[in-house]
Design a protein around this motif. Structure first.
Motif, PDB file in Angstrom:
ATOM      1  N   ARG A   8       0.823  -1.213   0.000  1.00  0.00           N
ATOM      2  CA  ARG A   8       0.000   0.000   0.000  1.00  0.00           C
ATOM      3  C   ARG A   8       0.865   1.274   0.000  1.00  0.00           C
ATOM      4  N   LEU A   9       1.976   1.274   0.751  1.00  0.00           N
ATOM      5  CA  LEU A   9       2.851   2.447   0.800  1.00  0.00           C
ATOM      6  C   LEU A   9       3.469   2.715  -0.571  1.00  0.00           C
ATOM      7  N   ASP A  10       3.935   1.663  -1.245  1.00  0.00           N
ATOM      8  CA  ASP A  10       4.481   1.836  -2.594  1.00  0.00           C
ATOM      9  C   ASP A  10       3.447   2.492  -3.503  1.00  0.00           C
ATOM     10  N   LYS A  11       2.232   2.019  -3.429  1.00  0.00           N
ATOM     11  CA  LYS A  11       1.154   2.540  -4.287  1.00  0.00           C
ATOM     12  C   LYS A  11       0.831   3.993  -3.957  1.00  0.00           C
ATOM     13  N   GLN A  12       0.842   4.329  -2.666  1.00  0.00           N
ATOM     14  CA  GLN A  12       0.601   5.722  -2.275  1.00  0.00           C
ATOM     15  C   GLN A  12       1.694   6.627  -2.824  1.00  0.00           C
ATOM     16  N   ILE A  13       2.931   6.179  -2.690  1.00  0.00           N
ATOM     17  CA  ILE A  13       4.063   6.966  -3.189  1.00  0.00           C
ATOM     18  C   ILE A  13       3.939   7.155  -4.696  1.00  0.00           C
ATOM     19  N   LEU A  14       3.652   6.091  -5.426  1.00  0.00           N
ATOM     20  CA  LEU A  14       3.506   6.186  -6.888  1.00  0.00           C
ATOM     21  C   LEU A  14       2.398   7.152  -7.270  1.00  0.00           C
ATOM     22  N   LYS A  15       1.287   7.114  -6.549  1.00  0.00           N
ATOM     23  CA  LYS A  15       0.175   8.025  -6.844  1.00  0.00           C
ATOM     24  C   LYS A  15       0.624   9.477  -6.674  1.00  0.00           C
ATOM     25  N   LEU A  16       1.272   9.763  -5.552  1.00  0.00           N
ATOM     26  CA  LEU A  16       1.679  11.145  -5.266  1.00  0.00           C
ATOM     27  C   LEU A  16       2.707  11.660  -6.262  1.00  0.00           C
ATOM     28  N   ILE A  17       3.727  10.864  -6.553  1.00  0.00           N
ATOM     29  CA  ILE A  17       4.767  11.370  -7.451  1.00  0.00           C
ATOM     30  C   ILE A  17       4.327  11.353  -8.906  1.00  0.00           C
ATOM     31  N   SER A  18       3.333  10.522  -9.262  1.00  0.00           N
ATOM     32  CA  SER A  18       2.838  10.558 -10.640  1.00  0.00           C
ATOM     33  C   SER A  18       1.994  11.806 -10.882  1.00  0.00           C
TER      34      SER A  18
END
Length: 162
Positions: A8-18
């Motif tokens: 979930r943390l990886d996905k949150q990070i990807l969402k924010l930086i994308s």
């Protein structure tokens, strides 16, 4: 290519930086409720996994004079020359994407040209000498959707779905 395991943390990070590649890591850390060091480590992990492939500024082609966007399907006289043709296409600044495809074309490219005349000259002077059996050009009038991969749906997806 196998799907990478993302939590979930990886996905949150990807969402924010994308959404904003220039977002400070500390802001990402606050939004994710973790330390800045954890974000740095996760970004490095995602980069090492090949999920992140750098960051870049996006230039609006029309604002710098490239008024014509075209998609061109290429059929090669000699399909064994794929690699050689792709290497030559890499040296043509007008070509911004190249895809090996199924269907009617051996290769499908996306091209930006200054105008229709520049596109005609490009096809005639640069593409035809590559050994094409034929080509087909489609000019894009407008791109109403132009976005990165939507990460929003990934956050709520089950691990097995990815």
């Amino acid at each position: 290519m196998a799907n990478q395991k993302l939590d979930r943390l990886d996905k949150q990070i990807l969402k924010l930086i994308s959404e904003d590649a220039r977002i400070p890591f500390l802001e990402v850390a606050r939004a994710c409720n973790v330390s800045g060091a954890a974000i740095h480590q996760r970004i490095q992990k995602l980069t090492n996994m090949g999920i992140l492939k750098g960051s870049q500024f996006v230039i609006d082609p029309e604002k710098v004079g490239y008024e014509t966007c075209a998609f061109i399907g290429l059929n090669l006289k000699n399909p064994e020359s794929f690699d050689e043709v792709v290497e030559k296409l890499k040296g043509m600044p007008e070509v911004v994407e190249c895809h090996y495809t199924t269907g009617n074309y051996d290769l499908f490219i996306k091209v930006y040209a200054l105008n229709n005349h520049h596109l005609l000259t490009f096809v005639h002077d640069k593409l035809q000498p590559l050994g094409l059996a034929r080509s087909e050009s489609l000019i894009s009038f407008h791109s109403p959707i132009d976005r990165p991969l939507p990460i929003v749906d990934m956050i709520n997806a089950d691990e097995e779905d990815l």
